[in-house]
Scaffold this motif. Structure first.
Motif, PDB file in Angstrom:
ATOM      1  N   LEU A 190       0.974  -0.993   0.039  1.00  0.00           N
ATOM      2  CA  LEU A 190      -0.017   0.106  -0.015  1.00  0.00           C
ATOM      3  C   LEU A 190       1.039   1.291  -0.188  1.00  0.00           C
ATOM      4  O   LEU A 190       0.698   2.230  -1.069  1.00  0.00           O
ATOM      5  CB  LEU A 190      -1.203   0.235   1.251  1.00  0.00           C
ATOM      6  N   ASP A 197       2.291   5.999  -6.946  1.00  0.00           N
ATOM      7  CA  ASP A 197       1.190   6.557  -7.351  1.00  0.00           C
ATOM      8  C   ASP A 197       1.464   8.403  -7.514  1.00  0.00           C
ATOM      9  O   ASP A 197       0.682   9.597  -7.529  1.00  0.00           O
ATOM     10  CB  ASP A 197      -0.151   6.532  -6.394  1.00  0.00           C
ATOM     11  N   GLY A 198       2.783   8.183  -6.658  1.00  0.00           N
ATOM     12  CA  GLY A 198       3.411   9.920  -6.585  1.00  0.00           C
ATOM     13  C   GLY A 198       2.969  10.755  -5.489  1.00  0.00           C
ATOM     14  O   GLY A 198       2.818  11.493  -5.420  1.00  0.00           O
ATOM     15  N   ARG A 207      -2.834  10.910   3.616  1.00  0.00           N
ATOM     16  CA  ARG A 207      -3.708  10.178   2.787  1.00  0.00           C
ATOM     17  C   ARG A 207      -4.031   9.037   3.037  1.00  0.00           C
ATOM     18  O   ARG A 207      -5.053   8.786   2.884  1.00  0.00           O
ATOM     19  CB  ARG A 207      -3.642  10.739   1.525  1.00  0.00           C
ATOM     20  N   PRO A 211      -5.576   7.882   8.287  1.00  0.00           N
ATOM     21  CA  PRO A 211      -7.175   7.148   7.796  1.00  0.00           C
ATOM     22  C   PRO A 211      -6.711   5.107   8.077  1.00  0.00           C
ATOM     23  O   PRO A 211      -8.187   5.395   8.772  1.00  0.00           O
ATOM     24  CB  PRO A 211      -7.492   7.575   6.421  1.00  0.00           C
ATOM     25  N   LEU A 212      -5.881   4.536   7.519  1.00  0.00           N
ATOM     26  CA  LEU A 212      -6.342   3.633   7.803  1.00  0.00           C
ATOM     27  C   LEU A 212      -5.114   2.734   9.084  1.00  0.00           C
ATOM     28  O   LEU A 212      -5.855   2.097   9.540  1.00  0.00           O
ATOM     29  CB  LEU A 212      -4.934   2.603   6.930  1.00  0.00           C
TER      30      LEU A 212
ATOM     31  N   LEU C  87      -5.221  -1.958  -3.327  1.00  0.00           N
ATOM     32  CA  LEU C  87      -5.965  -0.841  -3.615  1.00  0.00           C
ATOM     33  C   LEU C  87      -6.432  -0.218  -2.218  1.00  0.00           C
ATOM     34  O   LEU C  87      -6.034  -1.255  -0.608  1.00  0.00           O
ATOM     35  CB  LEU C  87      -6.922  -1.622  -4.019  1.00  0.00           C
ATOM     36  N   TYR C  88      -6.183   1.059  -1.893  1.00  0.00           N
ATOM     37  CA  TYR C  88      -6.321   2.076  -0.239  1.00  0.00           C
ATOM     38  C   TYR C  88      -7.835   1.064  -0.334  1.00  0.00           C
ATOM     39  O   TYR C  88      -8.408   1.770  -0.537  1.00  0.00           O
ATOM     40  CB  TYR C  88      -5.895   3.001  -0.931  1.00  0.00           C
ATOM     41  N   PRO C  89      -7.662   0.335   1.139  1.00  0.00           N
ATOM     42  CA  PRO C  89      -8.993   0.364   1.660  1.00  0.00           C
ATOM     43  C   PRO C  89      -9.889   1.142   2.500  1.00  0.00           C
ATOM     44  O   PRO C  89     -11.518   0.912   1.934  1.00  0.00           O
ATOM     45  CB  PRO C  89      -8.764  -0.722   2.670  1.00  0.00           C
ATOM     46  N   HIS C  90      -9.643   2.261   2.963  1.00  0.00           N
ATOM     47  CA  HIS C  90      -9.904   3.273   3.063  1.00  0.00           C
ATOM     48  C   HIS C  90     -10.609   4.193   1.565  1.00  0.00           C
ATOM     49  O   HIS C  90     -11.571   5.427   1.640  1.00  0.00           O
ATOM     50  CB  HIS C  90      -9.247   4.269   3.913  1.00  0.00           C
ATOM     51  N   MET C  91     -10.717   3.955   0.824  1.00  0.00           N
ATOM     52  CA  MET C  91     -10.926   5.223  -0.221  1.00  0.00           C
ATOM     53  C   MET C  91     -12.000   4.216  -1.183  1.00  0.00           C
ATOM     54  O   MET C  91     -11.830   2.830  -1.276  1.00  0.00           O
ATOM     55  CB  MET C  91      -9.990   5.504  -1.366  1.00  0.00           C
ATOM     56  N   ASN C  96     -10.201   5.425  -5.441  1.00  0.00           N
ATOM     57  CA  ASN C  96      -8.437   4.883  -5.498  1.00  0.00           C
ATOM     58  C   ASN C  96      -8.091   5.156  -7.359  1.00  0.00           C
ATOM     59  O   ASN C  96      -7.001   5.459  -6.818  1.00  0.00           O
ATOM     60  CB  ASN C  96      -8.306   3.422  -5.839  1.00  0.00           C
ATOM     61  N   PHE C  99      -6.311   9.008  -7.434  1.00  0.00           N
ATOM     62  CA  PHE C  99      -5.104   9.524  -6.245  1.00  0.00           C
ATOM     63  C   PHE C  99      -4.550  10.027  -6.597  1.00  0.00           C
ATOM     64  O   PHE C  99      -4.043  10.832  -6.775  1.00  0.00           O
ATOM     65  CB  PHE C  99      -5.204   7.998  -5.514  1.00  0.00           C
ATOM     66  N   SER C 100      -3.512   9.153  -7.876  1.00  0.00           N
ATOM     67  CA  SER C 100      -2.618   9.006  -8.025  1.00  0.00           C
ATOM     68  C   SER C 100      -2.641  11.281  -8.839  1.00  0.00           C
ATOM     69  O   SER C 100      -2.328  11.947  -9.255  1.00  0.00           O
ATOM     70  CB  SER C 100      -1.623   8.871  -9.561  1.00  0.00           C
ATOM     71  N   ARG C 147      -6.412   1.888 -12.350  1.00  0.00           N
ATOM     72  CA  ARG C 147      -5.502   3.251 -11.814  1.00  0.00           C
ATOM     73  C   ARG C 147      -3.824   2.987 -11.957  1.00  0.00           C
ATOM     74  O   ARG C 147      -3.862   4.506 -12.134  1.00  0.00           O
ATOM     75  CB  ARG C 147      -5.244   1.951 -10.124  1.00  0.00           C
TER      76      ARG C 147
END
Lengths: 299, 328, 367
Positions: A190, A197-198, A207, A211-212, C87-91, C96, C99-100, C147
């Motif tokens: 993650l 993703d930058g 971000r 939150p996690l 994958l970001y579980p909270h989004m 997801n 995001f970028s 993504r």
């Protein structure tokens, strides 16, 4: 239950049930007995806090149950009295003013440190983590005199800032331990996906990681809040006799000292001091238990 | 008038909360912004500092340095002016009051730990079999949320003493009198007062022990217990030979945690008896040396002794806890 | 679109372990390159160095001619699909995928349009409001892909993206990925340990073992002309059969000699193998180049071999037969399903003498 060896064949269901009830009766009696025993002291206090001053000193609180629905024997006067004339109202505010930042500050600092310790690359990070957690062994009594002297020099004694920082520092080792362990167990993919993703470290932190980490942060928050709200030692030492900033614990303990026989004040005062932690406890019991489970090493 | 004053109070409280909580956050973002302005090649080296500096600084200022300073002060006299060697430690292990404090502390350690853990374990096993488990657990666990001061008031009320002729408002004395005995001064009687205080701590800690042990008990695989039943074990034998050994590491963790809590408890004694009538424990004695007698040397020495007592317990605790984590 | 060049790239960890050694690899624009090898061979490390998740100890890594060794992932214009999808579980799925773009500071309407178009391409439009937890494995895989698509990166990186799918979905996803590559025409670097994935998807395949690149070539060449024993054994399933043999003179020509088998080398190939005369060699033949006599196709150059049947696996469309030679060397044959074999029988099988491989037993290189 199906694996229980059956001793009698052909007996009817009623007998089975009766036997089960009889064998489990001691269990119920023990559990209910202990639960009641554990609740009586608090319940007695609650009942008493609504009784009139004279009644309190003349009869036991349990006598109200002779006619429990006679509302004439209850009133809110003790609360009004203790909140206004005894300074409990101001103390209640003070407790909030002390507890909220003294919870938020260490959460923030511990989470930052935990993130760096878990996901940033720099030399000596494992040693740093271990030494921070090792500070769990230091009883805060060890630190009282030097910190107090410094506070007196800097004029921090008797100020909210002084108590916030002290509580923050004392809570940090546990917070870093709990939150670092949680953040460290997030899937590495993650964090890396976010990097690809930058995302910069700041973005990954705010971000993705923050939150996690809510469950770990919540359990530390409950822990720290209860600890700070219920604290007497730190408040006693660093706030001293300054009544304007004293929290409920301090005022309550002064009540015990000065008005030891004024049960109408003591009972109401004690309940004012307990109401917030009890609410927190019932609302967030889940997080509290999780914090206990993870944090049962706190010294 | 009173209303505007109250409003002002509440408003300033809110302002203090926002300032106190927000200040640190603003500091962090400012630091991050500054680091982003640094040349690229040194940025990765500075960034961890921004994240770690607040924690490291606070820990140093509030824990590391003061502890060393306390250790140093423990070799000086009351006003921290003259070096006195080990005199404070000598005092700590010879003074009559201190010896009583040590004796009391041992009493506290044995009784609180033994009873809280033992009772907690029994409740944990029993509560597993009833339908109203959450309620029962919450009630027993509840005192954990109550401060030592609050608990002290609750129990002062239980222990309240009135002369024999007047009606007893303390529950305990009311029961005793109704059984035909003389009322007892629980907190005054030197033979009883320590136990009266210890009961409070047991009341507070049993819920903690129960909750943790209950999680461990529930963690025992059902088929192991069923296998034991089929092997012909009675419920008591299952408890003794299956349950207890299987959760032994949790028992150790819980016990050590309670031991540390007991070593550091001062509030109960401080509020209930003020350490008078032979009820002092080490931690309360330390506070009294410091703030009542203003003897910083002795206070520091007692604090060091407290640390020395806590360290080995905490080390076992952390070690056991890590093992438990690793095998989970 | 960009080409990727590894120049003498080495990854050595602090504990001294070398994960990748002196890697030279040139990945062309719009190529689908598959990195394949057994676990621990360095293929994932190679991909992670390309992503910027792993530092490079020595050598140069160039994307589009630009040296990127010291650039962070976000400065490299790459996108990656993780094995776990990450994958970001909270989004939500939308978040997801966005995001970028959001991190780049792209305006919201454009983000929205890009995400929707990618979602449409992948057929996941109706999932955009859900959380990753509510999705099936196949759906998550698509989101992970989506993504990367929204970013329109110079290079797509994929780390075993299909390994968490069940067999049926995997086959489907394989062809979808190939099609996606054709459509986008961008450089893909794909890591897998599954040689079927490698064969079916790659324009070229790079086989790695123990941190060293063994061979880079098209799937056909890799299959037909493996450069060494490792590549020969790794590509193909069941794996190529190997026999210990020596290359001996035979009349005017050469002969591959085993204890229980003599196989004269075909006249056209004598010149190729003549320099190795007298060497200890490993003789390799693929299971699919061994036939049952009744069902052998015309045009093979058969060599009859007697062997004992040990075990038969009936796959439906073929039989996998395990056999041993009289000298106890084992081998496997893939034969016509109509053939009839019983364990314990001694039978005749045909080796195709046009389709074999010889390796120097000492250097393990192909002769």
């Amino acid at each position: 239950m199906t694996t229980l060896p059956r001793r009698r064949h052909g007996s009817n269901k009623f007998m089975d049930r009766l036997e089960q009830a009889l064998t489990s009766a001691p269990v119920h009696i023990a559990v209910i007995g202990i639960a009641v025993l554990w609740t009586i002291p608090t319940a007695g206090l609650l009942v008493s806090s609504f009784r009139y001053r004279e009644a309190l000193t003349q009869t036991g609180w349990w006598t109200v149950f002779q006619e429990p629905l006679n509302f004439a024997q209850y009133h809110l006067g003790n609360y009004v009295d203790v909140l206004t004339s005894q300074g409990m109202g101001q103390a209640f505010l003070n407790s909030l003013v002390i507890s909220i930042p003294a919870t938020i500050i260490p959460i923030f600092i511990a989470t930052l440190a935990a993130y760096a310790l878990a996901w940033m690359h720099f030399p000596g990070r494992q040693i740093l983590f271990v030494s921070m957690v090792a500070l769990l062994v230091v009883p805060l009594q060890m630190t009282l005199i030097p910190v107090l002297r410094t506070y007196n020099l800097l004029g921090l004694a008797g100020t909210f800032l002084g108590v916030w920082l002290a509580h923050a520092a004392y809570g940090l080792p546990l917070g870093i331990y709990l939150i670092r362990n949680y953040i460290g167990s997030l899937p590495g993919d993650l964090i890396e996906a976010a990097a690809v993703d930058g995302a910069s470290h700041l973005k990954i932190f705010t971000r993705v990681v923050l939150p996690l980490s809510v469950p770990a942060i919540a359990s530390f928050a409950v822990f720290q809040f209860l600890w700070v709200w219920n604290d007497l030692l730190v408040a006693l030492v660093y706030l001293g006799g300054n009544q304007n900033v004293a929290p409920v614990t301090l005022i309550l303990r002064n009540l015990v000292g000065d008005r030891g026989q004024d049960w109408h004040l003591l009972t109401a005062g004690a309940f004012v001091s307990m109401i917030v932690p009890l609410l927190v406890f019932f609302a967030l019991q889940r997080y509290f238990v999780r914090g206990l489970l993870a944090g049962s090493v706190k010294g | 008038m009173a209303n505007t004053e109250n409003l002002f109070r509440v408003l300033s409280a809110i302002a203090a909360v926002v300032l106190g909580s927000g200040g640190i956050v603003i500091l962090f973002f400012a630091a991050n912004w500054l680091v982003d302005r640094l040349p690229k090649n040194i940025r990765p080296r500075v960034l961890p500092l921004v994240y770690l500096a607040p924690a490291v600084l606070l820990l140093f200022i509030y824990l590391v340095v003061p502890s060393l300073r306390t250790f140093y002060l423990s070799f000086f006299d009351a006003r921290s002016q003259n070096f006195v060697g080990l005199a404070n430690y000598l005092f700590a292990v010879t003074d009559r009051g201190m010896l009583i404090a040590f004796r009391n502390n041992i009493l506290w350690l044995v009784l609180v730990t033994g009873i809280s853990v033992g009772l907690g374990l029994i409740i944990a096993v029993l509560v597993d079999r009833v339908k109203y488990e959450p309620l029962a657990k919450a009630l027993i666990f509840l005192p954990m949320a109550i401060s030592f001061v609050g608990a002290s008031v609750i129990w002062r009320f239980i222990y309240a003493y009135n002369p024999p002729d007047s009606p007893q408002i303390g529950l305990l004395n009311a029961i005793i009198v109704s059984l035909g005995f003389e009322p007892v001064g629980w907190l005054v009687n030197r033979a009883l007062n320590n136990f009266a205080l210890i009961v409070i701590m047991i009341w507070l800690q049993t819920g903690f022990a129960m909750v943790l042990l209950s999680v461990a008990v529930k963690g025992i695989p059902k088929d192991v217990v069923e296998a034991a039943r089929i092997d012909g074990a009675s419920e008591l034998q299952i408890f003794r030979r299956i349950t207890v050994p299987m959760i032994s590491s949790t028992i150790v963790v819980v016990s050590t945690t309670i031991i540390v809590a007991v070593l550091k408890v001062f509030d109960i004694v401080f509020v209930m008896t003020g350490g008078l009538l032979d009820t002092d424990v080490i931690a309360s004695r330390m506070i009294r040396e410091m703030f009542n007698f203003r003897h910083f040397g002795r206070g520091s020495a007692i604090a060091v002794i407290l640390l020395l007592a806590v360290v080995p317990v905490m080390l076992t605790n952390i070690k056991r806890f890590r093992q438990q984590e690793a095998t989970r | 679109m960009a080409n990727v060049v590894f120049e003498q790239v080495t990854k050595q960890y602090e504990n001294g372990y070398t994960a990748v050694k002196d890697l030279n690899l040139n990945i062309g624009e719009d190529e689908f390159l598959v990195l394949v090898g057994p676990s621990g061979c360095g293929k994932s490390t190679t991909l992670r160095m390309l992503a910027g998740l792993e530092s490079i100890s020595r050598g140069n890594l160039l994307i589009d001619g630009r040296r990127v060794n010291d650039l962070s992932p976000r400065e490299r214009d790459i996108a990656m699909v993780f094995q776990s999808y990450a994958l970001y579980p909270h989004m939500s799925i939308f978040e997801n995928m966005a995001f970028s773009l959001d991190l780049q500071g792209m305006p919201k309407p454009e983000i929205r349009q890009r995400v929707l178009s990618a979602a449409k391409q992948l057929g996941i439009e109706e999932l955009l409001d859900r959380k990753p937890k509510q999705l099936s494995g196949g759906q998550r895989q698509r989101v992970a892909l989506g993504r990367t698509i929204v970013r329109d990166p110079a290079v797509f990186l994929m780390d075993e993206p299909l390994s968490n799918l069940d067999a049926k979905l995997r086959v489907q996803a394989r062809s979808e990925l190939s099609r996606l590559h054709q459509k986008l025409g961008t450089t893909f670097v794909y890591v897998t340990h599954d040689q079927v994935e490698a064969m079916t998807m790659g324009n070229r395949i790079a086989v790695m073992n123990k941190g060293i690149l063994q061979q880079v070539d098209t799937p056909e060449n890799l299959y037909n002309n493996p450069i060494n024993l490792f590549v020969a054994g790794f590509m193909g399933s069941p794996a190529m059969n190997f026999f210990q043999a020596t290359l001996q003179p035979h009349d005017d020509g050469l002969c591959i000699a085993m204890e229980s088998l003599q196989m004269p080398v075909h006249a056209d190939q004598i010149s190729r193998y003549a320099p190795s005369k007298g060497k200890s060699i490993t003789f390799g033949i693929r299971p699919e180049n061994i036939y049952s006599p009744q069902y052998a196709p015309p045009g093979i150059n058969p060599l009859s071999v007697k062997a004992k049947v040990i075990m038969v696996e009936k796959m439906g469309h073929e039989l996998i037969v395990y056999l041993t030679l009289p000298d106890n060397q084992e081998f496997v044959a893939r034969v016509d399903p109509r053939a009839n074999y019983t364990p314990g029988d001694v039978v005749e099988v045909l080796f195709d003498r046009n389709r074999f491989h010889l390796f120097d037993r000492e250097t393990e290189y192909a002769l």
